[in-house]
Scaffold this motif. Structure first.
Motif, mmCIF file in Angstrom:
data_model
loop_
_atom_site.group_PDB
_atom_site.id
_atom_site.type_symbol
_atom_site.label_atom_id
_atom_site.label_comp_id
_atom_site.label_asym_id
_atom_site.label_seq_id
_atom_site.Cartn_x
_atom_site.Cartn_y
_atom_site.Cartn_z
ATOM 1 N N GLY A 1 -9.538 14.625 22.825
ATOM 2 C CA GLY A 1 -9.858 15.739 23.722
ATOM 3 C C GLY A 1 -8.721 16.738 23.868
ATOM 4 N N VAL A 2 -7.524 16.403 23.368
ATOM 5 C CA VAL A 2 -6.407 17.360 23.431
ATOM 6 C C VAL A 2 -6.424 18.179 22.141
ATOM 7 C CG1 VAL A 2 -3.891 17.617 23.462
ATOM 8 C CG2 VAL A 2 -4.995 15.949 24.963
ATOM 9 N N ARG A 3 -6.525 19.517 22.296
ATOM 10 C CA ARG A 3 -6.630 20.381 21.114
ATOM 11 C C ARG A 3 -5.293 20.999 20.714
ATOM 12 N NH1 ARG A 3 -11.143 21.504 24.221
ATOM 13 N NH2 ARG A 3 -10.122 23.316 25.160
ATOM 14 N N ALA A 4 -4.394 21.143 21.693
ATOM 15 C CA ALA A 4 -3.072 21.696 21.385
ATOM 16 C C ALA A 4 -2.103 21.147 22.426
ATOM 17 C CB ALA A 4 -3.102 23.219 21.451
ATOM 18 N N ALA A 5 -0.834 21.016 22.039
ATOM 19 C CA ALA A 5 0.151 20.477 22.971
ATOM 20 C C ALA A 5 1.509 21.086 22.690
ATOM 21 C CB ALA A 5 0.233 18.955 22.835
ATOM 22 N N HIS B 1 13.421 23.079 35.752
ATOM 23 C CA HIS B 1 12.281 22.163 35.737
ATOM 24 C C HIS B 1 12.577 20.911 34.928
ATOM 25 C CE1 HIS B 1 11.278 23.235 31.584
ATOM 26 N NE2 HIS B 1 11.528 24.488 31.917
ATOM 27 N N ASP B 2 11.778 19.867 35.196
ATOM 28 C CA ASP B 2 11.893 18.613 34.431
ATOM 29 C C ASP B 2 11.087 18.764 33.127
ATOM 30 O OD1 ASP B 2 12.472 16.047 33.738
ATOM 31 O OD2 ASP B 2 11.013 15.110 35.086
ATOM 32 N N LEU B 3 11.095 17.718 32.330
ATOM 33 C CA LEU B 3 10.311 17.702 31.094
ATOM 34 C C LEU B 3 8.857 18.070 31.401
ATOM 35 C CD1 LEU B 3 9.795 16.942 28.109
ATOM 36 C CD2 LEU B 3 9.603 14.560 28.840
ATOM 37 N N ALA B 4 8.346 19.073 30.683
ATOM 38 C CA ALA B 4 6.994 19.563 30.996
ATOM 39 C C ALA B 4 6.133 19.557 29.745
ATOM 40 C CB ALA B 4 7.086 20.989 31.535
ATOM 41 N N LEU B 5 4.850 19.316 29.962
ATOM 42 C CA LEU B 5 3.918 19.328 28.834
ATOM 43 C C LEU B 5 2.761 20.275 29.135
ATOM 44 C CD1 LEU B 5 2.968 17.945 26.114
ATOM 45 C CD2 LEU B 5 1.554 16.494 27.580
ATOM 46 N N PHE B 6 2.447 21.131 28.159
ATOM 47 C CA PHE B 6 1.248 21.976 28.238
ATOM 48 C C PHE B 6 0.240 21.452 27.239
ATOM 49 C CE2 PHE B 6 4.374 24.789 30.025
ATOM 50 C CZ PHE B 6 3.667 25.509 30.982
ATOM 51 N N VAL B 7 -0.995 21.335 27.666
ATOM 52 C CA VAL B 7 -2.028 20.946 26.699
ATOM 53 C C VAL B 7 -3.227 21.879 26.823
ATOM 54 C CG1 VAL B 7 -1.461 18.489 26.526
ATOM 55 C CG2 VAL B 7 -3.039 19.246 28.295
ATOM 56 N N GLU B 8 -3.931 22.039 25.707
ATOM 57 C CA GLU B 8 -5.236 22.696 25.758
ATOM 58 C C GLU B 8 -6.238 21.558 25.626
ATOM 59 O OE1 GLU B 8 -5.908 26.221 23.146
ATOM 60 O OE2 GLU B 8 -7.800 25.206 22.748
ATOM 61 N N ALA B 9 -7.032 21.350 26.669
ATOM 62 C CA ALA B 9 -7.928 20.187 26.679
ATOM 63 C C ALA B 9 -8.958 20.348 27.784
ATOM 64 C CB ALA B 9 -7.120 18.919 26.935
ATOM 65 N N ASP B 10 -9.981 19.489 27.737
ATOM 66 C CA ASP B 10 -10.955 19.470 28.838
ATOM 67 C C ASP B 10 -10.699 18.250 29.716
ATOM 68 O OD1 ASP B 10 -12.198 21.698 27.666
ATOM 69 O OD2 ASP B 10 -13.219 20.371 26.262
ATOM 70 N N LEU B 11 -9.453 17.834 29.819
ATOM 71 C CA LEU B 11 -9.101 16.646 30.610
ATOM 72 C C LEU B 11 -8.264 17.082 31.802
ATOM 73 C CD1 LEU B 11 -7.808 14.567 27.573
ATOM 74 C CD2 LEU B 11 -9.973 14.194 28.762
ATOM 75 N N SER B 12 -8.135 16.185 32.790
ATOM 76 C CA SER B 12 -7.280 16.519 33.929
ATOM 77 C C SER B 12 -5.836 16.169 33.565
ATOM 78 C CB SER B 12 -7.705 15.714 35.155
ATOM 79 O OG SER B 12 -7.327 14.363 34.965
ATOM 80 N N PRO B 13 -4.857 16.817 34.220
ATOM 81 C CA PRO B 13 -3.451 16.494 33.928
ATOM 82 C C PRO B 13 -3.168 15.007 34.132
ATOM 83 C CG PRO B 13 -3.602 18.442 35.324
ATOM 84 C CD PRO B 13 -4.990 17.904 35.191
ATOM 85 N N GLY B 14 -3.775 14.427 35.178
ATOM 86 C CA GLY B 14 -3.549 13.006 35.460
ATOM 87 C C GLY B 14 -4.025 12.132 34.302
ATOM 88 N N LEU C 1 -4.277 24.019 30.018
ATOM 89 C CA LEU C 1 -4.688 25.420 29.837
ATOM 90 C C LEU C 1 -6.021 25.439 29.098
ATOM 91 C CD1 LEU C 1 -1.339 26.919 28.455
ATOM 92 C CD2 LEU C 1 -2.083 26.799 30.828
ATOM 93 N N THR C 2 -6.806 26.473 29.348
ATOM 94 C CA THR C 2 -8.070 26.565 28.606
ATOM 95 C C THR C 2 -7.825 27.200 27.241
ATOM 96 O OG1 THR C 2 -8.447 28.536 29.890
ATOM 97 C CG2 THR C 2 -9.763 26.611 30.470
ATOM 98 N N GLU C 3 -6.788 28.022 27.158
ATOM 99 C CA GLU C 3 -6.452 28.607 25.865
ATOM 100 C C GLU C 3 -4.944 28.661 25.718
ATOM 101 O OE1 GLU C 3 -7.519 32.497 23.270
ATOM 102 O OE2 GLU C 3 -8.501 32.248 25.213
ATOM 103 N N PHE C 4 -4.466 28.365 24.539
ATOM 104 C CA PHE C 4 -3.029 28.268 24.319
ATOM 105 C C PHE C 4 -2.445 29.571 23.807
ATOM 106 C CE2 PHE C 4 0.182 24.912 23.452
ATOM 107 C CZ PHE C 4 -0.132 24.150 24.553
ATOM 108 N N PRO C 5 -1.325 30.031 24.374
ATOM 109 C CA PRO C 5 -0.696 31.216 23.777
ATOM 110 C C PRO C 5 -0.048 30.856 22.444
ATOM 111 C CG PRO C 5 0.649 30.372 25.585
ATOM 112 C CD PRO C 5 -0.573 29.504 25.514
#
Ligand code: ASP
Length: 494
Positions: free
Chosen positions: A421-425, A434-447, A469-473
């Motif tokens: 379900g993760v399309r981009a990361a 900030h601490d280590l951060a992850l961006f994903v394009e997916a239809d899942l919740s962050p949790g 995110l719904t769409e990734f830059p």
């Protein structure tokens, strides 16, 4: 470089050379157009060593103009049609072109940022066609292998523009080595969706020429049609980046029709996640998915032998034939197999440096203290296995320590892409803000994403911040736009 085209014309004049959305040319037709454009440049007073800046879509005419510029030793400087005035001004200031060429979309902008003459395609091209009909042509006999063929501006940075100087000799070496390593064939149809302003796109028109096969140029807007286009033209080789691979898979999942006879997908620029590779294999049974690693500064550095595409997961292959990869520590000493250090490339593919940018040239292009060979210090980190296969670990900035562990954003992104379900990361290393951060394009919740990551990674590697995110830059070349993501984190992006 133009010798490649002349040889193709002599040996396979009627073979299809290049096709775009509007038509196709044989090698004879392509060569005739290139000679006519060379003559046009000559008549216009553009000479060997002069720079020619072009901001045009990637189509047949651009290929002929590239080959025509090479014939006169004129330095071809292709710019992405999406490049904006801010960068255009810097780039043109750095390249100091004798002539600039634009089309209806770009000529206005170009004229605003330069006092150099700006020609428009709609007036220029009919003149080139007339010269071709008259059989007019030109090839400068003075051009040598050390002449600069092209300047490739590397993208994605807001710092001063950096253009990699690419001489004929280096480019021809890389072209031949690549067609051999990848096993391009005479009957291949290579579908290229990348602009010639990026070397991944530019070399396709040379590699196909070297083996007399055909390149099909697909423009960016046609992404949704890409699968149909692949079928129509009978594509056998398709170069990919992750976003294009995802598009092809999504479209393939929706169609029942038989797919194009693809025998090889190639990947560079940004690595395809394992799950994407599996899906490509599912939809295109028998197709090889070839992993590679490269930098414009040496074109390509490693290629996974196509027949070994299922082996050594995570490796990007062996150095190009006739070149070497060294892994060096911070003091410049070689480290043993298995240990991580800076990836350094040595060989005839290493370019001479950046155009009018001595400071950056001195940092990246250095001389081997013992052999005197030129070396490219990539600024990327990786390791070699006992058999000399390269494993890319990340850029210097991608490597960091957290909770006492050394890690790289690359492994965190790979784990995220493994989550269904993760399309981009994209992971951003910890910083002052900030601490280590992850961006994903997916239809899942962050949790849900973090929970899945915890099953795949040691606790220290699980990001405390996860944004969906719904769409990734993306950058113009389909890489993750990290600067924009960092701004999102700070809440300052629009
Ligand atoms: N030059 C690289 C290659 O073709 C692509 C890149 O620089 O992103 O492997």
């Amino acid at each position: 470089m133009h010798g490649l085209l002349d040889a193709a014309e002599a040996q396979a004049p009627n073979a299809p050379a290049v096709q775009d959305a509007h038509g196709a040319w044989t090698y004879r037709e392509l060569a005739a157009h290139s000679r006519a454009f060379a003559r046009w440049l000559r008549d216009r007073g553009v000479r060997r060593g002069d720079r020619l800046v072009l901001q045009l879509p990637t189509n047949r005419a651009l290929v002929a103009m590239f080959q025509g510029a090479l014939r006169c030793g004129v330095v071809f400087v292709p710019l992405n049609p999406a490049m904006k005035a801010f960068h255009l001004r810097q780039v043109i200031g750095n390249a100091e072109p004798a002539l600039v060429i634009g089309d209806a979309a770009s000529a206005g902008n170009l004229a605003e940022v330069t006092d150099r003459p700006v020609e428009r395609m709609d007036t220029l091209w009919p003149e080139v066609e007339r010269l071709r009909e008259q059989g007019a042509g030109f090839t400068d006999p003075e051009v040598t292998p050390d002449d600069v063929a092209t300047l490739i501006y590397t993208s994605g940075s807001t710092a001063a523009p950096k253009a990699v100087i690419c001489p004929h000799a280096q480019v021809v070496f890389a072209t031949r080595a690549l067609t051999r390593a990848l096993g391009y064939r005479e009957d291949d149809v290579v579908l290229c969706r990348f602009p010639m302003s990026w070397d991944y796109g530019l070399y396709k028109v040379l590699m196909t020429c070297a083996v007399r096969c055909q390149v099909v140029l697909a423009e960016r807007e046609s992404d949704l049609q890409i699968l149909r286009r692949m079928r129509e033209v009978g594509a056998t080789v398709v170069p990919l980046v992750p976003s294009l691979a995802t598009m092809i898979i999504t479209l393939a999942e929706r169609t029942q029709t038989e797919q194009a006879p693809v025998r090889m997908f190639t990947n560079t620029g940004a690595a395809l996640p394992g799950a994407t590779i599996d899906k490509l294999r599912e939809h295109f049974p028998g197709a090889r998915v070839v992993r590679q690693y490269g930098q414009t500064e040496a074109k390509r550095i490693t290629v996974m032998p196509p027949e070994e595409d299922g082996e050594r997961p995570g490796s990007s292959g062996l150095p190009l034939p006739g070149t070497r990869v060294l892994i060096l520590d911070d003091e410049g000493n070689r480290v043993p197999a298995g240990e991580v250090g800076e990836i350094v490339a040595v060989g005839p593919h290493v370019m001479p440096g950046y155009w009018r940018n001595d400071e950056n040239t001195a940092k990246a292009f250095r001389t081997d203290p013992v052999t005197g060979e030129r070396r490219l210090h990539t600024g990327d980190y990786g390791r070699l296995d006992d058999d000399g296969y390269l494993y890319f670990e990340g850029r210097r900035d991608d490597m960091f320590k957290r909770k006492g562990f050394r890690m790289s954003t690359v492994e965190i992104e790979a784990a995220a892409m493994d989550v269904p379900g993760v399309r981009a990361a994209a992971a951003l290393p910890p910083s002052d803000t900030h601490d280590l951060a992850l961006f994903v394009e997916a239809d899942l919740s962050p949790g849900a994403v973090r929970k899945e990551l915890a099953r795949r990674l040691e606790p220290a590697k699980v990001p405390s911040i996860c944004r969906v995110l719904t769409e990734f830059p993306l950058t113009q070349h389909g890489k993750n736009a990290r600067q924009e993501l960092a701004l999102l984190l700070e809440g300052s992006a629009s």
